[in-house]
Design an enzyme around this catalytic site. Structure first.
Site, PDB file in Angstrom:
ATOM      1  N   TYR A   1      10.802  22.748  25.632  1.00  0.00           N
ATOM      2  CA  TYR A   1      11.572  21.981  24.647  1.00  0.00           C
ATOM      3  C   TYR A   1      10.724  21.543  23.451  1.00  0.00           C
ATOM      4  O   TYR A   1      11.258  21.128  22.432  1.00  0.00           O
ATOM      5  CB  TYR A   1      12.181  20.733  25.295  1.00  0.00           C
ATOM      6  CG  TYR A   1      13.453  21.007  26.062  1.00  0.00           C
ATOM      7  CD1 TYR A   1      13.434  21.783  27.215  1.00  0.00           C
ATOM      8  CD2 TYR A   1      14.669  20.489  25.637  1.00  0.00           C
ATOM      9  CE1 TYR A   1      14.591  22.040  27.923  1.00  0.00           C
ATOM     10  CE2 TYR A   1      15.838  20.739  26.336  1.00  0.00           C
ATOM     11  CZ  TYR A   1      15.800  21.510  27.478  1.00  0.00           C
ATOM     12  OH  TYR A   1      16.952  21.763  28.172  1.00  0.00           O
TER      13      TYR A   1
ATOM     14  N   ASP B   1      16.377  20.288  33.437  1.00  0.00           N
ATOM     15  CA  ASP B   1      17.681  20.457  32.790  1.00  0.00           C
ATOM     16  C   ASP B   1      18.600  21.287  33.674  1.00  0.00           C
ATOM     17  O   ASP B   1      19.732  20.907  33.961  1.00  0.00           O
ATOM     18  CB  ASP B   1      17.486  21.144  31.429  1.00  0.00           C
ATOM     19  CG  ASP B   1      18.819  21.434  30.767  1.00  0.00           C
ATOM     20  OD1 ASP B   1      19.657  20.519  30.710  1.00  0.00           O
ATOM     21  OD2 ASP B   1      19.030  22.588  30.330  1.00  0.00           O
TER      22      ASP B   1
ATOM     23  N   ASP C   1      22.140  20.073  36.384  1.00  0.00           N
ATOM     24  CA  ASP C   1      23.537  20.539  36.389  1.00  0.00           C
ATOM     25  C   ASP C   1      23.926  20.996  37.792  1.00  0.00           C
ATOM     26  O   ASP C   1      25.024  20.704  38.277  1.00  0.00           O
ATOM     27  CB  ASP C   1      23.733  21.695  35.391  1.00  0.00           C
ATOM     28  CG  ASP C   1      24.067  21.191  33.992  1.00  0.00           C
ATOM     29  OD1 ASP C   1      23.688  20.046  33.667  1.00  0.00           O
ATOM     30  OD2 ASP C   1      24.696  21.949  33.216  1.00  0.00           O
TER      31      ASP C   1
ATOM     32  N   LYS D   1       7.109  26.700  39.344  1.00  0.00           N
ATOM     33  CA  LYS D   1       7.059  28.142  39.615  1.00  0.00           C
ATOM     34  C   LYS D   1       5.588  28.532  39.532  1.00  0.00           C
ATOM     35  O   LYS D   1       5.177  29.308  38.653  1.00  0.00           O
ATOM     36  CB  LYS D   1       7.941  28.873  38.579  1.00  0.00           C
ATOM     37  CG  LYS D   1       8.130  30.349  38.820  1.00  0.00           C
ATOM     38  CD  LYS D   1       9.082  30.682  39.953  1.00  0.00           C
ATOM     39  CE  LYS D   1       9.121  32.195  40.171  1.00  0.00           C
ATOM     40  NZ  LYS D   1       9.916  32.571  41.372  1.00  0.00           N
TER      41      LYS D   1
ATOM     42  N   ASP E   1      13.239  28.591  42.269  1.00  0.00           N
ATOM     43  CA  ASP E   1      14.321  29.449  42.781  1.00  0.00           C
ATOM     44  C   ASP E   1      14.718  29.024  44.199  1.00  0.00           C
ATOM     45  O   ASP E   1      15.897  28.952  44.537  1.00  0.00           O
ATOM     46  CB  ASP E   1      13.951  30.942  42.711  1.00  0.00           C
ATOM     47  CG  ASP E   1      12.542  31.239  43.182  1.00  0.00           C
ATOM     48  OD1 ASP E   1      11.771  30.301  43.472  1.00  0.00           O
ATOM     49  OD2 ASP E   1      12.193  32.441  43.282  1.00  0.00           O
TER      50      ASP E   1
HETATM   51  C1  IPM Z   1      20.996  17.673  28.782  1.00  0.00           C
HETATM   52  C2  IPM Z   1      21.526  18.631  27.766  1.00  0.00           C
HETATM   53  C3  IPM Z   1      20.526  18.779  26.628  1.00  0.00           C
HETATM   54  C4  IPM Z   1      19.245  19.318  27.203  1.00  0.00           C
HETATM   55  C5  IPM Z   1      21.002  19.657  25.452  1.00  0.00           C
HETATM   56  C6  IPM Z   1      22.324  19.178  24.904  1.00  0.00           C
HETATM   57  C7  IPM Z   1      19.968  19.747  24.374  1.00  0.00           C
HETATM   58  O1  IPM Z   1      21.823  19.860  28.353  1.00  0.00           O
HETATM   59  O2  IPM Z   1      20.750  16.506  28.437  1.00  0.00           O
HETATM   60  O3  IPM Z   1      20.834  18.057  29.939  1.00  0.00           O
HETATM   61  O4  IPM Z   1      19.068  20.536  27.304  1.00  0.00           O
HETATM   62  O5  IPM Z   1      18.403  18.528  27.576  1.00  0.00           O
HETATM   63 MN    MN Z   2      21.544  19.902  30.499  1.00  0.00          MN
END
Ligand code: IPM
Ligand code: MN
Length: 362
Positions: free
Chosen positions: A155, A263, A267, A206, A239
């Site tokens: 990032y 990140d 999710d 990794k 993984d």
């Molecule tokens: C998160 C989001 C952000 C990230 C994006 C919107 C830049 O996906 O906060 O997880 O990748 O960190």
């Molecule tokens: Mn995210």
């Protein structure tokens, strides 16, 4: 609080009364609210309403930032606004980003220019993402958290292009890992583990392929671990962690990992523990030099805007993390209990209906 009205009696007009006055003063928190785009403004408004219903006084200043603002006047985020935001007790953010397929805004312009500028500019070096739920793979619930490094890794923006648009085009995108950045993140994870239901830190990386960065992370974890003998330590390749998160998430306490892995894993963790509609995050500056920022893990979800379908629980859970940060633990606990109790369906009662239901249970 006195239960009866009127002037305080001589007996209460002493120490207790002063304490009460102090309590009122310290419970006013100056919060910057960036509703942002899509469902962001709706869910942050409900989060503010639920917090206020606990009696906590929030002095809210709204900042209009995001895709809609950019499309109106080209403004993303300047240094003056960043310094202004830095001064608040906390920042509550909804979601930032244009609708998918909206070609008027180049990909990354808002993400880098606004969200990452906030994370980097305010040195919000921890992205703390707690997860709690009953995954399909388990009979019982589990509780774990991801401590994501939030200012480095891929990032950081290292890289560039050469010979753009030609058959010989070159694109590089490096991952920046500093000893300083890794160590402060790892230390935060171990500190957090001390008071976590399962006092365990799992490094996810990794190391078998990303040998330079992975080696740095692994050595820092091994070294810091010696200072925390009561915390169990584990390592997994990213993984493999994807399998364990789905099949056996109860094995985790605190997962510590780099910016990009964190990140992606968050999710997955959100989906596994009941849906991304619940997942909260705290972008923290633990030194408190700058304001910290609290936001749902989910995005702007433009497809459900105006349909009264947005689940405000992720924003409300993020507001609880904000309350923890400003020391309002009792209010956070009350809201969390109401959320745990909640069994309604946003598709039936709507966005504000969810907040109404929580407020009823406070
Ligand atoms: C998160 C989001 C952000 C990230 C994006 C919107 C830049 O996906 O906060 O997880 O990748 O960190
Ligand atoms: Mn995210």
């Amino acid at each position: 609080m006195r239960s009866s009205g009127g002037l305080p009696s001589a007996a209460t007009f002493g120490e207790n009364e002063v304490t009460e006055v102090e309590r009122v003063i310290v419970s006013i928190h100056r919060v910057a609210v960036i509703g942002g785009d899509g469902i962001g403004p709706a869910v942050t408004a409900e989060a503010v309403r639920v917090v206020r219903a606990t009696g906590i006084d929030l002095a809210v200043t709204e900042f209009e930032l995001g895709a809609a603002r950019y499309l109106r006047d080209g403004f993303v985020l300047d240094d003056a606004t960043l310094s202004e935001l830095s001064q608040f007790d906390a920042i509550l953010l909804g979601a930032i980003g244009p609708a998918i397929g909206d070609s008027r805004i180049p990909s990354g312009l808002l993400e880098r220019g606004l969200l990452l500028k906030l994370r980097f500019g305010l040195d919000l070096y921890i992205n703390f993402r707690p997860f709690r739920g009953v995954p399909k793979s388990l009979a019982e619930g589990c509780e774990f958290a991801i401590v994501r490094e939030n200012t480095e890794g891929p990032y950081a923006g290292e890289g560039g292009v050469l010979r753009l648009g030609t058959p010989h085009e070159v694109a590089t995108q490096g991952s920046v890992n500093t000893r300083f950045g890794v160590e402060r993140c790892v230390r935060y994870a171990f500190e957090k583990a001390l008071s976590w239901p399962r006092p365990k830190v799992t490094l996810v990386h990794k190391t078998n392929v990303l040998t330079f960065a992975g080696d740095l992370w692994k050595r820092v974890v091994d070294q810091v671990a010696t200072e925390y003998p009561s915390v169990e330590v584990d390592y997994q390749h990213v993984d493999a962690a994807c399998i364990y998160l789905v099949e056996d998430p109860a094995r985790y306490g605190i997962i510590v990992t780099d910016n990009l892995f964190g990140d992606i894993l968050s999710d997955l963790a959100g989906a596994v523990t009941g849906g991304i509609g619940y997942a909260a995050s705290a972008n923290l500056n633990p030194t408190r030099v700058h304001a910290s920022l609290f936001e749902p893990v989910h995005g702007a979800a433009h497809d459900i805007v105006g349909k009264n379908l947005a689940n405000p629980l992720a924003a409300i859970n993020s507001a609880c993390l904000m309350l923890d940060h400003v020391g309002e633990f009792a209010a956070a606990t009350r809201i969390r209990a109401a959320v745990a109790d909640f069994d309604g369906d946003v598709a039936v009662i709507g966005t504000a209906g969810v907040a109404d239901e929580l407020i009823r249970r406070l």
